[in-house]
Enzyme design. Structure first.
Site, PDB file in Angstrom:
ATOM      1  CD  GLU A 185      17.116 -14.702  -5.668  1.00  0.00           C
ATOM      2  OE1 GLU A 185      16.527 -14.893  -4.596  1.00  0.00           O
ATOM      3  OE2 GLU A 185      16.818 -13.786  -6.450  1.00  0.00           O
TER       4      GLU A 185
ATOM      5  CG  ASN B 216       1.569   0.943   4.171  1.00  0.00           C
ATOM      6  OD1 ASN B 216       1.327  -0.259   4.111  1.00  0.00           O
ATOM      7  ND2 ASN B 216       2.783   1.427   4.040  1.00  0.00           N
ATOM      8  N   GLY B 217      -0.623  -0.740   6.352  1.00  0.00           N
ATOM      9  CA  GLY B 217      -0.278  -1.489   7.559  1.00  0.00           C
ATOM     10  C   GLY B 217      -1.399  -2.429   7.944  1.00  0.00           C
TER      11      GLY B 217
ATOM     12  CE  LYS C 182      11.809  -3.672  -6.245  1.00  0.00           C
ATOM     13  NZ  LYS C 182      12.520  -4.885  -6.689  1.00  0.00           N
TER      14      LYS C 182
ATOM     15  CD  GLU D 264      10.262 -13.160  -7.314  1.00  0.00           C
ATOM     16  OE1 GLU D 264       9.641 -12.493  -6.479  1.00  0.00           O
ATOM     17  OE2 GLU D 264      11.491 -13.096  -7.445  1.00  0.00           O
TER      18      GLU D 264
ATOM     19  NE  ARG E  21       5.283   1.814  -1.699  1.00  0.00           N
ATOM     20  CZ  ARG E  21       5.745   2.137  -0.486  1.00  0.00           C
ATOM     21  NH1 ARG E  21       6.932   2.682  -0.372  1.00  0.00           N
ATOM     22  NH2 ARG E  21       5.048   1.918   0.583  1.00  0.00           N
TER      23      ARG E  21
ATOM     24  CG  HIS F 287      19.018 -37.833   3.513  1.00  0.00           C
ATOM     25  ND1 HIS F 287      19.476 -38.978   4.138  1.00  0.00           N
ATOM     26  CD2 HIS F 287      20.119 -37.130   3.157  1.00  0.00           C
ATOM     27  CE1 HIS F 287      20.800 -38.943   4.181  1.00  0.00           C
ATOM     28  NE2 HIS F 287      21.212 -37.834   3.592  1.00  0.00           N
TER      29      HIS F 287
ATOM     30  CD1 TRP G  99       0.226  -6.276  -2.880  1.00  0.00           C
ATOM     31  CD2 TRP G  99       0.282  -6.679  -0.679  1.00  0.00           C
ATOM     32  NE1 TRP G  99       0.752  -7.519  -2.699  1.00  0.00           N
ATOM     33  CE2 TRP G  99       0.798  -7.800  -1.351  1.00  0.00           C
ATOM     34  CE3 TRP G  99       0.215  -6.716   0.709  1.00  0.00           C
ATOM     35  CZ2 TRP G  99       1.258  -8.928  -0.695  1.00  0.00           C
ATOM     36  CZ3 TRP G  99       0.667  -7.845   1.365  1.00  0.00           C
ATOM     37  CH2 TRP G  99       1.187  -8.939   0.665  1.00  0.00           C
TER      38      TRP G  99
ATOM     39  CB  CYS H 163      -0.859   0.062   1.254  1.00  0.00           C
ATOM     40  SG  CYS H 163      -1.975  -1.324   1.415  1.00  0.00           S
TER      41      CYS H 163
ATOM     42  CE  LYS I 265      13.987 -13.302  -8.543  1.00  0.00           C
ATOM     43  NZ  LYS I 265      14.509 -12.478  -7.471  1.00  0.00           N
TER      44      LYS I 265
HETATM   45  C1  F6R Z   1      12.081 -11.437  -4.734  1.00  0.00           C
HETATM   46  C2  F6R Z   1      12.046 -10.228  -3.944  1.00  0.00           C
HETATM   47  C3  F6R Z   1      11.681 -10.340  -2.494  1.00  0.00           C
HETATM   48  C4  F6R Z   1      12.491  -9.330  -1.658  1.00  0.00           C
HETATM   49  C5  F6R Z   1      12.000  -9.337  -0.206  1.00  0.00           C
HETATM   50  C6  F6R Z   1      12.812  -8.425   0.672  1.00  0.00           C
HETATM   51  O1  F6R Z   1      12.463 -11.197  -6.040  1.00  0.00           O
HETATM   52  O2  F6R Z   1      12.288  -9.163  -4.424  1.00  0.00           O
HETATM   53  O3  F6R Z   1      11.843 -11.619  -2.015  1.00  0.00           O
HETATM   54  O4  F6R Z   1      13.833  -9.668  -1.717  1.00  0.00           O
HETATM   55  O5  F6R Z   1      10.655  -8.925  -0.163  1.00  0.00           O
HETATM   56  O6  F6R Z   1      12.793  -7.119   0.192  1.00  0.00           O
HETATM   57  P1  F6R Z   1      13.915  -6.086   0.574  1.00  0.00           P
HETATM   58  O7  F6R Z   1      15.180  -6.560  -0.023  1.00  0.00           O
HETATM   59  O8  F6R Z   1      13.451  -4.788   0.005  1.00  0.00           O
HETATM   60  O9  F6R Z   1      13.986  -6.071   2.063  1.00  0.00           O
END
Ligand code: F6R
Length: 614
Positions: free
Chosen positions: A486, A102-103, A609, A493, A27, A509, A76, A2, A490
């Site tokens: 990671e 927001n929250g 984001k 998501e 975001r 295992h 959001w 948000c 990727k």
């Molecule tokens: C994945 C991604 C998220 C962020 C996570 C932490 O591609 O971007 O997993 O890494 O939400 O965000 P930051 O780094 O902003 O604390």
């Protein structure tokens, strides 16, 4: 996540508010809303829409809906599905009070029950609507506006930042902060309010960051700031020259692909920036030679991609600095027993510097007088303000929701810092420090070259082939295991394909039962010879069970190259930087699969984001 934007002042506000929301659009959100008090009648006017701001824009651009006080929101969803009813602003029964928030209000169920039993009717599933109805009640039972606000903020539990506009008080607005970020830009007879100062960059450079647990009653030319007990607070506005540049995709089809290609530059900019810091580095980090001498332990925390970068960095700090290092997932760290260690260095890793879980972990550690350095991409972030020191990555603004260049810049920062600490502790000499810096630049080159080498094959053939699979397994060992985590993140998501990561040694295992021809297994190699041999045995075990193997192998690793059904060959780099060298191609591969599936890559479903709720 948000975003809230507000305005009170001498100009009509609609243009600024929609532009401010647009600037924070990256975001992530699912609906949007705008409200103002009509410039003449001072009556509440508002509009809300599902989906993107452009939809809201179209809805209201031709309407005479504007005023000198107003606010906007992108939502959001946390409580209730994305819908017009649940979009903000939310109102009280009389539509006198409007809230954008927001929250999360954690005690919303309890408050809602009380309010419903006293006759309030709710029109949404949001926790936000509770704020409006509660204030409606409190304004009746308190003599002054301020007294009602003090009672309100003390009744709300959780983490929140909200703006409140009241039709009966058309010359003021209320801004409240508990844990979630919000700031006020002070202009000439006008105030700009936003969850991120980017929304009003270029309008003013005087910024007041609301302290935690504070609220303000603001007019166009004054700010009264109070803590939650009602005690007036005096906080100086800061001068921050934030500039808004409209970041374009240029010739790229998406921000994510642009950012994948910006990684070489992000790495070299970050290295060169640190080289230039020279001796001032210790001021930025807030570290004394004494502290470094006694340093016996490092703890790093973060979420998502940043957590993965930290897990890879564990190998840097333990192998280069010879310091035991623990990595924590921020959302878990806060709720585990914590043993403060004054001789330990705590590092918070976060692209945005605003992630609620990481920020709360940081607060927990600093409140116990332990030293936290934040590694972040955003100089104006809350983590930079609240940590004891900071190290900025130089990735530049990352717009796509999925992290790419911020991940490689984080690895760069962490690798550089581990070498810098080792140098300070006389574990490496100046020449070795310079070699470490040039190894990073070599790696940046390798990262980009491997994308170029496989670009056409992936685009023309492999993306289509692999987009047909419904699940993937990613494996690695040692330093390549967190990298496999990671890679799995990727792919899932942005493509929505199920992907699971495992340490390769763990397959036998239990999860080896999952191996079949329909589940490609992506294996990430390492440059350590002993571990490579172990990884090779795991690759043989997979092939013996007719698994489909995709290998990211280094150029001399012939046996793995020959064994795999599909191989991507990576140039040899410093062994600790092997994950960094594979980063670009791994992201590119996931990207092209998602593209083939027609996904909304820059803003994948359900994601945000900057995750400012826990
Ligand atoms: C994945 C991604 C998220 C962020 C996570 C932490 O591609 O971007 O997993 O890494 O939400 O965000 P930051 O780094 O902003 O604390």
């Amino acid at each position: 996540m948000c975003s809230v934007v507000g305005y009170i002042g001498k100009s009509l506000c609609k243009g600024f508010i929609l532009e401010g929301l647009k600037r924070l659009e990256y975001r992530g959100y699912d609906s949007a809303g705008f409200a103002c008090l009509d410039s003449e009648s001072k009556r509440l006017l508002y509009a809300k829409s599902e989906g993107k701001i452009d939809v809201l824009y179209q809805k209201i651009s031709s309407q005479a809906l504007d005023g000198y006080i107003g606010m906007g929101h992108t939502r959001w969803s946390t409580h209730g599905v994305p819908s017009i009813e649940n979009a903000h602003p939310q109102f009280d029964c009389q539509k006198n009070i409007s809230i954008v928030h927001n929250g999360i209000i954690e005690n919303h169920t309890e408050l809602k029950n009380i309010l419903e039993s006293s006759g309030h009717t709710f029109h949404s599933d949001t926790d936000t609507e509770i704020i409006a109805h509660l204030l409606e009640n409190l304004l009746l039972s308190h003599q002054t506006f301020k007294a009602a606000l003090i009672d309100l903020v003390n009744k709300l539990e959780g983490a929140y930042a909200f703006i409140c506009m009241i039709q009966n008080f058309p010359n003021e607005m209320v801004v409240v902060r508990k844990r979630s970020p919000i700031c006020i830009g002070i202009g000439d007879n006008e105030m700009f309010i936003a969850s991120d100062l980017l929304a009003f960059a270029n309008k003013t450079n005087k910024v007041l960051f609301l302290p935690d647990e504070s609220f303000t009653i603001i007019k166009k030319d004054s700010i009264q700031l109070y803590d939650f007990s009602g005690k007036p607070l005096i906080v100086e506005a800061q001068e921050i020259n934030a500039y808004w540049q409209n970041i374009e995709k240029n010739d790229h089809e998406s921000f994510m692909i642009k950012e994948i290609y910006e990684q070489k530059n992000a790495i070299s900019k970050t290295v060169n920036f640190y080289k230039d810091l020279s001796t001032t580095i210790w001021d930025n980090l807030g570290l004394s030679p004494e502290f470094i001498k006694n340093l016996n332990n490092i703890n790093i925390f973060g979420c998502g991609t940043s957590w993965h970068a930290a897990k890879i960095a564990q190998f840097f700090f333990e192998k280069i600095c010879l310091i035991p290092t623990n990595i924590h997932l921020a959302s878990e760290f806060r709720y585990m027993p914590f043993f403060p260690d004054k001789n330990s260095l705590y590092l918070s890793v976060s692209q945005s510097g605003e992630t609620a879980d990481t920020l709360e972990a940081l607060r927990m550690v600093t409140s116990l007088n332990c030293h936290v350095i934040t590694i972040t991409n955003i100089a104006s972030s809350t983590m930079v303000r609240e940590a004891n020191g900071f190290l900025l990555t130089q990735a530049g603004p990352e717009i796509a929701v999925a992290s790419t260049k911020s991940f490689s810049a984080q690895l760069t920062a962490l690798y550089w810092l581990s070498n810098r600490l080792a140098f300070e502790k006389n574990i490496i000499n100046l020449n070795q420090m310079h070699v470490a810096e040039s190894d990073l630049l070599i790696c940046a080159e390798a990262l980009e070259n491997t994308i170029e080498n496989y670009k056409l094959l992936i685009i023309n053939e492999l993306a289509k082939k692999y987009s047909l699979y419904r699940k993937f397994i990613f494996i690695g060992r040692n330093i390549s295991y967190p990298f496999a985590m990671e890679a799995a993140l990727k792919l899932k998501e942005i493509s929505y394909i199920f992907a699971q990561s495992y340490p390769a040694g763990e397959l036998k295992h239990g999860s080896i039962a999952l191996i079949d021809e329909n589940t490609p297994i992506v294996i990430f190699s390492v440059l350590d010879d002993i571990i490579y041999q172990k990884l090779l045995s795991n690759a043989h075990e997979i092939k013996a069970r007719k698994g489909h193997l995709i290998a990211f192998a280094f150029e001399h690793q012939k046996e793995l190259i020959n064994l795999a059904d599909q191989t991507f060959i990576i140039p040899k780099v410093n062994p600790l930087l092997a994950p960094l060298a594979m980063t670009g191609l791994m992201q590119f591969f996931a990207y092209q699969i998602a593209k083939t599936l027609g996904r909304n890559i820059d803003q994948p479903r359900n994601l945000a984001k900057s995750v400012t709720v826990e």
